[in-house]
Design an enzyme around this catalytic site. Structure first.
Site, PDB file in Angstrom:
ATOM      1  N   HIS A  70      40.612 -26.836 -69.915  1.00  0.00           N
ATOM      2  CA  HIS A  70      41.615 -27.266 -68.934  1.00  0.00           C
ATOM      3  C   HIS A  70      41.088 -28.319 -67.963  1.00  0.00           C
ATOM      4  O   HIS A  70      41.648 -29.399 -67.839  1.00  0.00           O
ATOM      5  CB  HIS A  70      42.154 -26.084 -68.129  1.00  0.00           C
ATOM      6  CG  HIS A  70      42.957 -26.518 -66.938  1.00  0.00           C
ATOM      7  ND1 HIS A  70      44.280 -26.845 -67.021  1.00  0.00           N
ATOM      8  CD2 HIS A  70      42.602 -26.729 -65.639  1.00  0.00           C
ATOM      9  CE1 HIS A  70      44.709 -27.233 -65.825  1.00  0.00           C
ATOM     10  NE2 HIS A  70      43.721 -27.168 -64.975  1.00  0.00           N
TER      11      HIS A  70
ATOM     12  N   GLU B 227      64.376 -25.124 -48.592  1.00  0.00           N
ATOM     13  CA  GLU B 227      63.772 -26.217 -47.832  1.00  0.00           C
ATOM     14  C   GLU B 227      62.822 -27.048 -48.688  1.00  0.00           C
ATOM     15  O   GLU B 227      62.818 -28.274 -48.630  1.00  0.00           O
ATOM     16  CB  GLU B 227      63.019 -25.662 -46.620  1.00  0.00           C
ATOM     17  CG  GLU B 227      63.892 -24.913 -45.623  1.00  0.00           C
ATOM     18  CD  GLU B 227      64.139 -23.463 -46.008  1.00  0.00           C
ATOM     19  OE1 GLU B 227      63.516 -22.996 -46.984  1.00  0.00           O
ATOM     20  OE2 GLU B 227      64.954 -22.794 -45.345  1.00  0.00           O
TER      21      GLU B 227
ATOM     22  N   HIS C  23      40.767 -33.480 -66.853  1.00  0.00           N
ATOM     23  CA  HIS C  23      41.473 -32.368 -67.497  1.00  0.00           C
ATOM     24  C   HIS C  23      41.877 -32.736 -68.910  1.00  0.00           C
ATOM     25  O   HIS C  23      42.994 -33.233 -69.130  1.00  0.00           O
ATOM     26  CB  HIS C  23      42.720 -32.010 -66.676  1.00  0.00           C
ATOM     27  CG  HIS C  23      42.424 -31.593 -65.271  1.00  0.00           C
ATOM     28  ND1 HIS C  23      42.123 -32.491 -64.267  1.00  0.00           N
ATOM     29  CD2 HIS C  23      42.356 -30.366 -64.698  1.00  0.00           C
ATOM     30  CE1 HIS C  23      41.898 -31.832 -63.137  1.00  0.00           C
ATOM     31  NE2 HIS C  23      42.029 -30.553 -63.366  1.00  0.00           N
TER      32      HIS C  23
ATOM     33  N   HIS D  73      61.738 -18.038 -35.709  1.00  0.00           N
ATOM     34  CA  HIS D  73      62.569 -19.236 -35.725  1.00  0.00           C
ATOM     35  C   HIS D  73      62.132 -20.266 -34.675  1.00  0.00           C
ATOM     36  O   HIS D  73      62.776 -21.301 -34.539  1.00  0.00           O
ATOM     37  CB  HIS D  73      64.036 -18.866 -35.477  1.00  0.00           C
ATOM     38  CG  HIS D  73      64.689 -18.205 -36.659  1.00  0.00           C
ATOM     39  ND1 HIS D  73      64.140 -17.116 -37.292  1.00  0.00           N
ATOM     40  CD2 HIS D  73      65.831 -18.487 -37.344  1.00  0.00           C
ATOM     41  CE1 HIS D  73      64.929 -16.754 -38.297  1.00  0.00           C
ATOM     42  NE2 HIS D  73      65.942 -17.565 -38.346  1.00  0.00           N
TER      43      HIS D  73
END
Lengths: 667, 667
Positions: free
Chosen positions: B260, B411, B26, B473
């Protein structure tokens, strides 16, 4: 005539009663948001309780899904097919009132929520669907797609990263008919949020290009009305209404995390009834309040007006009307499966080697022009994952036209938005990223499976075949993870023929999402007779067989099929009877009858060698204790792919050694 | 004396040359960020190339890891043990210069990056570690912890949700020594970002409570210096410096996504050398430029000053100095494993039934006061997951004191920040959420495993035992996903004894993260003799045996062990010889020698029944083709747990049927 507060209190007591009876649930949010719900649902929300599938209804997403009793109370009170018995049966086996809202179980629930942040993110997809359908189907004279997407969300939703990803895009896309009511109660499970959530939400959403209204008093019906009117008045930007509320409003535990996730308890429940000036027994709602809530007549009338308008539309534009009907019904085009069969025929005729990501693109080149419901996209890897075809047009926010989305580097947001597109109806979303980054989107994939949505994930670069980009970009455990997810089809095709079949099955899989696992590197074309091609859709089949009963069976998927084939040939040359099974979709193979499975994998043949450049344990399911698996039990590495294959044991020599060892042990 | 631009150009040509030679990589980002790198690394960055482990060095995280050649060029030029041969060997098998930066492989690389957004997120954890260590160890007279955490990131990192989660927290935590240089080049892989990233980054980060500087010209060394000075001048807020740059600066492909992700190509590489006025052959850097970059002398001097200061500190506060040394070395306290053994002893003495989440909390109650390196936390579920002990003190941003973090509902951010804490050194992070939401954090768990970090995830509510909260859940596939991840220990203990051993193993697992899978519901205590207790750390062992060779083996984990035990007892009563194997950690069991494994699971006994309330396929690894698995092949449902167990087949009756069927087939 009851007051608006009394109407809101009906929600509150139903929530209290149901949660007390279930001895489990989340009273804080329904009590806190009841006035917001009253304002929206009694004054603004367009719906018909008798027909939760009315295509032009407003959509409602309860992003903080633990407030489910708020939603159930609304559905019950406004006249949906949700009896008081169901409310009393909250959170019980096979009730229509599960702990978190689940679409498909409760009439009127547009989305399964619970994992915070994904509701608001999928709502962005729903609003996008509305915008794109409106642009496609409305005419100067006829507006048959014209509805809002409403979201209730809490602090937790806005903390979650997926809200950032999706809301940033909603701003770019100028989704003026997306309106979010943010329940800013300042409390999350761990307590007052100041110590972990102090950002300036107004500034953040303004930065995304949203209109932000408020803070308004979330318990002041008139203020809420005015705010909602302000949101509806803004057509070029999504709106966020910051509603300051008191969690557990009316209960002695108000403004405390103590009312978030457990029943109030008998004493507090009784105290709340007193505070709310509510004197009925549990689960009893006075008739005048039922009447004040009843939305059946106005709802029926609203849908009737739309049906009249649609009849005029059908008169003026019959083809468009048919097409709209087809798309919203989720039917494939009338000439289906001809387009898929054409692709397959062409693939077999050309018989070209190709990376399966390129094969997938070739399939899409044929299908995208023929299936206007396909809306493609990629998380900033369009060129690499082959999702953007010559018939793909980038979505243009002002016109609303286009069938391709540049999601930016937002895998999770992309997944949630795809879910929203599919939930809205009218679209089959597909989108791509690298398989390693399926991790980031995993819970959106899970929700798609749980909701039974038809959509297609294009996961490319599916092994160490990635090469130089190294272990962060080389999946290992992702295949096992997706295969372990219920309600999901994972295809790992070995050439363009299997890829074409995989796409056909994916599009025909009306109530199940599909993940495609595709190679970065070129793979050889495999010749098959017609019978073999017909077997691909069974998920696993004999690709190369030996004479007589096999002594050993090689099982492989995707890029490893060619390697297994070469190994099988060597074994046959050495005088062993080796069979090669290609197993592109284990879920479909497992669903076959026992006789077919026995024909492919005869129980008597226990010398079985499974080959897949991924975590190996899954394959013990077919290889058993007496077989062997050639897989990846470590992470990969950065090097040219050609050298990685050898270093990690994916060579004919190594497979041959493993196979001969199995044959020896057998003897 | 070369100009600053010439120094920056040395990075550029090394990047061009290495990528051309590797035929992959890159170039765009290294070319674009070279001036930023020159400004930071030659004027501000505190490091000693001879000792990449110097505790008080500045940390540097290349969040856009695909710019790896920028980092390698910096390390080579400033004098790290990274020869030009390694640069020439970019992206080759076992080179020190992999495609994306990998800590542990390249001296001077503080973190493995590549998955966008996680670098900046983990850098928040590193800066937090610095803040907490400074608060703990510095005195009025002695400042031995005082360094910056620097981040380079691109647009993609800021699109990713994890950047939102972590940067919002960095604002709350007032991490004044976290400084991010944002490479705002306006291009991502799909092209000009305007169509998918139009948010006002300044406003967004201001909303988080950051100082935002710029936009500055990212190619103007003096402007960059001034901006960096401005960032260092702000001590109460993290700083974001917006650097406007040209991707691929100096090449004919500048300002285009075409530079890129692939080599410039020979022609463009030649043209770039001309534009950059660079006339050396590939991989040749003139001596004066090497001299201008060489940081060895100043680096040695800087560390020397610190060592002198530390010697004075040791004189003044010998205990603190020892403790700092111990913590940074990653050694457990001198009295270890006495605290763990004490916990185990107490657990066995008390012999109490308990949910394993409660058992884990009981263990932590003993360990947290004894291990100051433990820094706990939860994603807004502290009460549910049992991570906050009486000895836990919430982190306080102004004082920097505390050993417990409220991460909010984040999380993934929590996982990335834990990784940063562990990478910095001085801490063993642990944190909890529900197992179902391990999905959201999955890629951070993966990076922890790839980097070999010691940290502990406390995943509770690990099955349908969740009950009423329902399928969103209730984990199903998460255990399979984590077990398939290389370099990770997953423990699913069945009672407090196994939980105590799991915690001990986790803390002693110096180069591997651990996930604990813990029940919501109470589980019975199992009695064991000393020999059995000693076997727990082997991951799998015989918990209840029959007389003589077993006819059938039941294998179970966690909450299903008791059920399997009751089934085994019934089988024995019926005259069958049934053995019960508890298998709390399959990774450790698999690592045992063949003789031990044969003793536990004799090959001859093929009637094997595995029981775990999770996706079943994994267990074929032990149950084989002739065994059976009682697992969850669908999602769960919302209902009281007691009813779910029966409905999903987890009853003694059903297991007994399955076992008898196996025995019958065997006969």
């Amino acid at each position: 005539m009851p007051t608006r507060r009394q109407c809101a209190n009906a929600i509150r007591v139903l929530a209290i009663d149901a949660i007390e009876k279930a001895k489990s649930g989340h009273p804080g949010a329904p009590l806190g948001m009841a006035d917001m719900a009253e304002a929206l649902w009694r004054r603004h929300f367009k719906h018909n309780p008798a027909n939760p599938s009315w295509p032009d209804r407003d959509r409602f997403v309860l992003s903080n899904g633990h407030a489910s009793m708020l939603h159930y109370a609304l559905l019950h009170l406004t006249g949906y097919d949700l009896s008081i018995a169901e409310i009393e049966n909250f959170r019980q086996w096979q009730s229509k009132t599960p702990g978190h809202p689940e679409t498909g179980i409760t009439p009127g629930v547009d989305m399964t929520t619970g994992p915070l942040g994904q509701g608001i993110a999928s709502a962005v997809g729903m609003a996008l669907a509305e915008r794109m359908l409106a642009a496609r189907f409305n005419t100067a004279e006829h507006s048959i797609v014209d509805h809002y997407t409403w979201v209730f969300c809490g602090d937790g939703c806005l903390m979650e990263g997926v809200s950032h990803e999706a809301c940033s895009l909603a701003g770019v896309w100028k989704l003026g008919k997306l309106i979010v009511l943010y329940d800013a109660n300042g409390i999350s499970i761990d307590g007052r949020i100041d110590a972990w959530y102090s950002e300036d939400v107004r500034a953040r959403f303004t930065a995304y290009g949203w209109q932000v209204i408020g803070p308004v008093d979330g318990h002041d019906a008139a203020a809420l009305d005015a705010a909602i009117d302000g949101a509806k008045g803004e057509t070029a930007r999504p709106s966020l209404i910051i509603c300051r509320t008191h969690i557990g409003f009316g209960s002695p535990k108000a403004d405390s995390e103590k009312c978030h996730g457990s029943p109030l308890g008998e004493g507090a429940a009784r105290a709340a009834r007193r505070t709310l000036d509510w004197h009925e027994p549990p689960f009893v709602i006075p008739d005048d309040i039922y009447r004040a809530w009843d939305a059946r007549r106005t709802g029926m009338a609203a849908e009737e007006r739309w049906r009249t308008a649609f009849a005029a539309y059908r008169q003026a534009c019959p083809d468009l009307a048919d097409e709209f009907g087809r798309r919203m019904a989720g039917d494939l085009p009338a000439d289906w499966p001809a387009p898929a069969q054409g692709v397959l025929r062409e693939a077999r005729t050309r018989a070209e080697d190709a990376a399966t990501r390129a094969a997938s693109k070739a399939v899409l080149e044929c299908l995208v022009p023929r299936l206007p419901e396909l809306v493609g996209g990629s998380a900033d890897l369009s060129g690499s994952v082959g999702t953007c075809t010559t018939a793909s047009r980038h979505f243009e926010p002002v016109s609303g036209l286009g069938n391709y989305i540049s999601y930016g580097v937002r895998e999770f947001g992309m997944g949630a938005i795809m879910n929203g597109l599919a939930l809205h109806g009218g679209f089959i979303p597909y989108a791509g990223t690298f398989m390693a980054f399926s991790d980031q989107a995993k819970n959106a994939v899970r929700l798609a499976a749980l909701m039974g949505l038809r959509l297609v994930w294009v996961f490319t670069h599916d092994s160490i075949g990635v090469g130089e980009d190294g272990p962060t970009h080389q999946p290992v455990e992702q295949l096992a993870s997706l295969r372990a997810t219920p309600g999901l089809l994972l295809w790992r095709p070995c050439d363009i023929t299997e890829t074409a079949v995989a796409w056909q099955c994916a599009l025909e899989s009306r109530h199940m999402p599909t993940c495609l696992s595709l190679s970065r590197q070129s793979l050889p074309f495999h010749t098959r007779d017609d019978a073999q091609v017909a077997l691909i859709a069974r998920g696993g089949y004999v690709l190369r067989d030996c004479e007589g009963a096999p002594e050993i069976i090689l099982i492989a998927t995707g890029s490893e099929v060619a390697l297994a084939e070469a190994t099988a040939e060597r074994l046959n040359t050495l005088g062993h009877r080796a069979r090669l099974v290609s197993m592109p979709c284990t879920e479909l193979f497992d669903a076959q009858d026992a006789a077919y499975k026995e024909r492919v994998l005869p129980n008597a043949c226990r010398a079985r060698l499974a080959v897949e450049a991924a975590a190996p344990d899954f394959w013990r399911k077919y290889a058993g204790l007496d077989g062997a698996v050639c897989g990846m039990s470590t992470f990969g590495a950065s090097a040219p792919a050609a050298s990685l294959w050898g270093h990690f044991g994916f060579s004919v020599e190594h497979l041959l050694d493993m196979a001969l060892e199995l044959l020896k042990n057998r003897a």
